[in-house]
Write a protein that holds these residues in place. Sequence first.
Motif, PDB file in Angstrom:
ATOM      1  N   LEU A  47      53.419  -3.417 -56.856  1.00  0.00           N
ATOM      2  CA  LEU A  47      51.901  -3.783 -57.368  1.00  0.00           C
ATOM      3  C   LEU A  47      51.501  -5.061 -57.103  1.00  0.00           C
ATOM      4  O   LEU A  47      50.189  -5.527 -56.744  1.00  0.00           O
ATOM      5  CB  LEU A  47      52.120  -3.305 -58.992  1.00  0.00           C
ATOM      6  CG  LEU A  47      52.219  -1.755 -59.232  1.00  0.00           C
ATOM      7  CD1 LEU A  47      52.202  -1.865 -60.973  1.00  0.00           C
ATOM      8  CD2 LEU A  47      50.781  -1.192 -58.979  1.00  0.00           C
ATOM      9  N   GLY A  48      52.610  -6.084 -57.003  1.00  0.00           N
ATOM     10  CA  GLY A  48      51.952  -7.456 -56.691  1.00  0.00           C
ATOM     11  C   GLY A  48      51.705  -7.393 -55.138  1.00  0.00           C
ATOM     12  O   GLY A  48      50.590  -8.306 -54.921  1.00  0.00           O
ATOM     13  N   ALA A  49      52.237  -6.727 -54.412  1.00  0.00           N
ATOM     14  CA  ALA A  49      51.918  -6.635 -53.005  1.00  0.00           C
ATOM     15  C   ALA A  49      50.489  -6.099 -52.811  1.00  0.00           C
ATOM     16  O   ALA A  49      49.941  -6.448 -51.876  1.00  0.00           O
ATOM     17  CB  ALA A  49      53.053  -5.862 -52.140  1.00  0.00           C
ATOM     18  N   PHE A  50      50.413  -4.932 -53.415  1.00  0.00           N
ATOM     19  CA  PHE A  50      48.999  -4.158 -53.570  1.00  0.00           C
ATOM     20  C   PHE A  50      47.821  -5.312 -53.764  1.00  0.00           C
ATOM     21  O   PHE A  50      46.742  -5.210 -53.416  1.00  0.00           O
ATOM     22  CB  PHE A  50      49.192  -2.970 -54.580  1.00  0.00           C
ATOM     23  CG  PHE A  50      47.561  -2.268 -54.227  1.00  0.00           C
ATOM     24  CD1 PHE A  50      47.174  -1.665 -53.116  1.00  0.00           C
ATOM     25  CD2 PHE A  50      46.961  -2.136 -55.505  1.00  0.00           C
ATOM     26  CE1 PHE A  50      46.310  -0.814 -53.190  1.00  0.00           C
ATOM     27  CE2 PHE A  50      45.844  -1.478 -55.578  1.00  0.00           C
ATOM     28  CZ  PHE A  50      45.409  -0.774 -54.324  1.00  0.00           C
ATOM     29  N   HIS A  51      48.182  -5.785 -54.938  1.00  0.00           N
ATOM     30  CA  HIS A  51      47.183  -7.044 -55.514  1.00  0.00           C
ATOM     31  C   HIS A  51      47.155  -8.085 -54.358  1.00  0.00           C
ATOM     32  O   HIS A  51      45.859  -8.553 -54.293  1.00  0.00           O
ATOM     33  CB  HIS A  51      47.499  -7.633 -56.664  1.00  0.00           C
ATOM     34  CG  HIS A  51      47.509  -6.551 -57.910  1.00  0.00           C
ATOM     35  ND1 HIS A  51      47.970  -6.918 -59.532  1.00  0.00           N
ATOM     36  CD2 HIS A  51      47.156  -5.405 -57.982  1.00  0.00           C
ATOM     37  CE1 HIS A  51      47.754  -5.914 -60.161  1.00  0.00           C
ATOM     38  NE2 HIS A  51      47.338  -4.971 -59.346  1.00  0.00           N
ATOM     39  N   GLY A  52      48.045  -8.254 -53.927  1.00  0.00           N
ATOM     40  CA  GLY A  52      47.703  -9.258 -52.670  1.00  0.00           C
ATOM     41  C   GLY A  52      47.053  -8.891 -51.639  1.00  0.00           C
ATOM     42  O   GLY A  52      46.385  -9.930 -50.789  1.00  0.00           O
ATOM     43  N   LEU A  53      47.071  -7.672 -51.385  1.00  0.00           N
ATOM     44  CA  LEU A  53      45.955  -7.117 -50.327  1.00  0.00           C
ATOM     45  C   LEU A  53      44.522  -7.304 -50.664  1.00  0.00           C
ATOM     46  O   LEU A  53      43.759  -7.088 -49.718  1.00  0.00           O
ATOM     47  CB  LEU A  53      46.384  -5.665 -49.750  1.00  0.00           C
ATOM     48  CG  LEU A  53      47.618  -5.525 -49.066  1.00  0.00           C
ATOM     49  CD1 LEU A  53      47.972  -4.057 -49.213  1.00  0.00           C
ATOM     50  CD2 LEU A  53      47.717  -6.121 -47.716  1.00  0.00           C
ATOM     51  N   ASN A  54      44.509  -7.336 -51.937  1.00  0.00           N
ATOM     52  CA  ASN A  54      43.054  -6.962 -52.413  1.00  0.00           C
ATOM     53  C   ASN A  54      42.330  -8.435 -52.056  1.00  0.00           C
ATOM     54  O   ASN A  54      42.608  -9.632 -52.914  1.00  0.00           O
ATOM     55  CB  ASN A  54      42.937  -6.616 -53.892  1.00  0.00           C
ATOM     56  CG  ASN A  54      41.423  -6.482 -54.414  1.00  0.00           C
ATOM     57  OD1 ASN A  54      40.646  -6.600 -53.629  1.00  0.00           O
ATOM     58  ND2 ASN A  54      41.472  -6.005 -55.699  1.00  0.00           N
ATOM     59  N   PRO A  55      41.147  -8.585 -51.412  1.00  0.00           N
ATOM     60  CA  PRO A  55      40.479  -9.904 -51.288  1.00  0.00           C
ATOM     61  C   PRO A  55      39.772 -10.333 -52.636  1.00  0.00           C
ATOM     62  O   PRO A  55      39.706 -11.612 -52.764  1.00  0.00           O
ATOM     63  CB  PRO A  55      39.404  -9.503 -50.146  1.00  0.00           C
ATOM     64  CG  PRO A  55      39.055  -8.099 -50.251  1.00  0.00           C
ATOM     65  CD  PRO A  55      40.414  -7.375 -50.706  1.00  0.00           C
ATOM     66  N   ALA A  56      39.642  -9.524 -53.672  1.00  0.00           N
ATOM     67  CA  ALA A  56      39.024 -10.017 -55.047  1.00  0.00           C
ATOM     68  C   ALA A  56      40.253 -10.631 -55.566  1.00  0.00           C
ATOM     69  O   ALA A  56      39.830 -11.430 -56.532  1.00  0.00           O
ATOM     70  CB  ALA A  56      38.462  -8.940 -55.570  1.00  0.00           C
ATOM     71  N   MET A  57      41.425 -10.710 -55.260  1.00  0.00           N
ATOM     72  CA  MET A  57      42.449 -11.477 -55.928  1.00  0.00           C
ATOM     73  C   MET A  57      42.696 -12.707 -55.520  1.00  0.00           C
ATOM     74  O   MET A  57      43.545 -13.390 -56.060  1.00  0.00           O
ATOM     75  CB  MET A  57      43.779 -10.565 -55.973  1.00  0.00           C
ATOM     76  CG  MET A  57      43.686  -9.279 -56.669  1.00  0.00           C
ATOM     77  SD  MET A  57      43.310  -9.472 -58.369  1.00  0.00           S
ATOM     78  CE  MET A  57      43.093  -7.847 -59.005  1.00  0.00           C
ATOM     79  N   GLY A  58      42.072 -13.213 -54.470  1.00  0.00           N
ATOM     80  CA  GLY A  58      41.983 -14.657 -54.074  1.00  0.00           C
ATOM     81  C   GLY A  58      42.204 -15.107 -52.735  1.00  0.00           C
ATOM     82  O   GLY A  58      41.949 -16.020 -52.158  1.00  0.00           O
ATOM     83  N   TRP A  59      43.016 -14.018 -51.674  1.00  0.00           N
ATOM     84  CA  TRP A  59      43.099 -14.665 -50.483  1.00  0.00           C
ATOM     85  C   TRP A  59      41.778 -14.626 -49.741  1.00  0.00           C
ATOM     86  O   TRP A  59      42.002 -15.764 -48.675  1.00  0.00           O
ATOM     87  CB  TRP A  59      43.874 -13.538 -49.535  1.00  0.00           C
ATOM     88  CG  TRP A  59      43.488 -12.301 -49.250  1.00  0.00           C
ATOM     89  CD1 TRP A  59      43.700 -11.073 -49.970  1.00  0.00           C
ATOM     90  CD2 TRP A  59      42.564 -11.821 -48.176  1.00  0.00           C
ATOM     91  NE1 TRP A  59      43.153 -10.017 -49.271  1.00  0.00           N
ATOM     92  CE2 TRP A  59      42.532 -10.522 -48.492  1.00  0.00           C
ATOM     93  CE3 TRP A  59      42.018 -12.679 -47.197  1.00  0.00           C
ATOM     94  CZ2 TRP A  59      41.501  -9.782 -47.295  1.00  0.00           C
ATOM     95  CZ3 TRP A  59      41.133 -12.116 -46.347  1.00  0.00           C
ATOM     96  CH2 TRP A  59      40.897 -10.574 -46.495  1.00  0.00           C
ATOM     97  N   LEU A  60      40.689 -14.093 -50.015  1.00  0.00           N
ATOM     98  CA  LEU A  60      39.555 -14.274 -49.327  1.00  0.00           C
ATOM     99  C   LEU A  60      39.085 -15.577 -49.709  1.00  0.00           C
ATOM    100  O   LEU A  60      38.476 -16.282 -48.834  1.00  0.00           O
ATOM    101  CB  LEU A  60      38.396 -13.232 -49.756  1.00  0.00           C
ATOM    102  CG  LEU A  60      37.026 -13.321 -49.229  1.00  0.00           C
ATOM    103  CD1 LEU A  60      36.908 -13.502 -47.832  1.00  0.00           C
ATOM    104  CD2 LEU A  60      36.172 -12.316 -49.873  1.00  0.00           C
ATOM    105  N   PHE A  61      39.055 -16.131 -50.840  1.00  0.00           N
ATOM    106  CA  PHE A  61      38.548 -17.464 -51.190  1.00  0.00           C
ATOM    107  C   PHE A  61      39.434 -18.594 -50.572  1.00  0.00           C
ATOM    108  O   PHE A  61      38.870 -19.487 -50.137  1.00  0.00           O
ATOM    109  CB  PHE A  61      38.661 -17.554 -52.771  1.00  0.00           C
ATOM    110  CG  PHE A  61      37.703 -18.464 -53.368  1.00  0.00           C
ATOM    111  CD1 PHE A  61      36.340 -18.456 -53.518  1.00  0.00           C
ATOM    112  CD2 PHE A  61      38.171 -19.928 -53.241  1.00  0.00           C
ATOM    113  CE1 PHE A  61      35.519 -19.527 -54.069  1.00  0.00           C
ATOM    114  CE2 PHE A  61      37.383 -21.003 -53.829  1.00  0.00           C
ATOM    115  CZ  PHE A  61      36.162 -20.754 -54.148  1.00  0.00           C
TER     116      PHE A  61
END
Length: 211
Positions: A9-23
Motif C-alpha cells: 500500500l505504501g508503494a501504491f501511495h508512492g505512485l500517486n502524484p497527489a501524495m507528493g512526488w509531483l510536487f
Amino acid sequence: MTIATALLLGAFHGLNPAMGWLFAVARGLQERSRDKLLASLPAIAAGHLGSVAVVAVVVGVTGSLTTATALSIAGGAVLVGFGLWRLLSKRHFRWVGMRLSLPQLAGWSFLMSSAHGAGLMLIPVFTGLRPAGPGQGGEHAGHLAHAAQSVTAGLGVAALHTVGMLVVSAVVAVTVYEVAGLTVLRRAWFNVDRMWAAALVAAGLFTLFQA
C-alpha cells in the motif's frame, strides 16, 4: 502478511502524484536542482507518516470489540463514499508554483494525505492488530495494555508503509525529473487518480465485509 500489505500500500501511495512526488519534481525543476527534489522527499514522507499515524492511534485506542466493529463499519463506509466521490468527481487537487520551506512542505503533505484518505485505506490492517485475548490485571488495565500494544504495532505498520511510499516516490520523482519532465504529468494524473479512488472503494468494501 501485515508487513507485505503495509509495504504494498505504501508503494501504491508512492505512485500517486497527489501524495507528493509531483510536487517534489516541480520543486526540483523550479530550483533546477535534483538536490532540492531529493530534500523534498523526506519532508513529504514525514507529513504522510503523520497522517497515517493519526489513524493508527485512533484505531489502536479502540478497546472493545463493539467499538472496533463500529469503527470498521464507519471506516468502510467512509472509504466507499470517499472513493466514489473521488471516482466520479472531475475536480483534482493541484499543486501550484509557490516556494515552501521543508516544514511547510511536510504540513502540505499531511493535509494532502489526509484529504486523499491515505490512513483510511490501512484501517483493515490496523484493526487486525488488536490482541484477541482478555487483558490481565483487571478490565481497565487490560484495555490499556491492549491499546498500548495496538498503538505500538500500528505505528510500526505506519512506518513500514511510509518507507514503501518514500522508496517508490523517490524512484518515480527522480525518473520523471531526469527523463520526462512535467510534460506528461497532466495526462497521467487522471488515470492514477481514478485508480486510487477505485482502490479506496475496494478497501472500503473489504473492511465492511470483515466487520
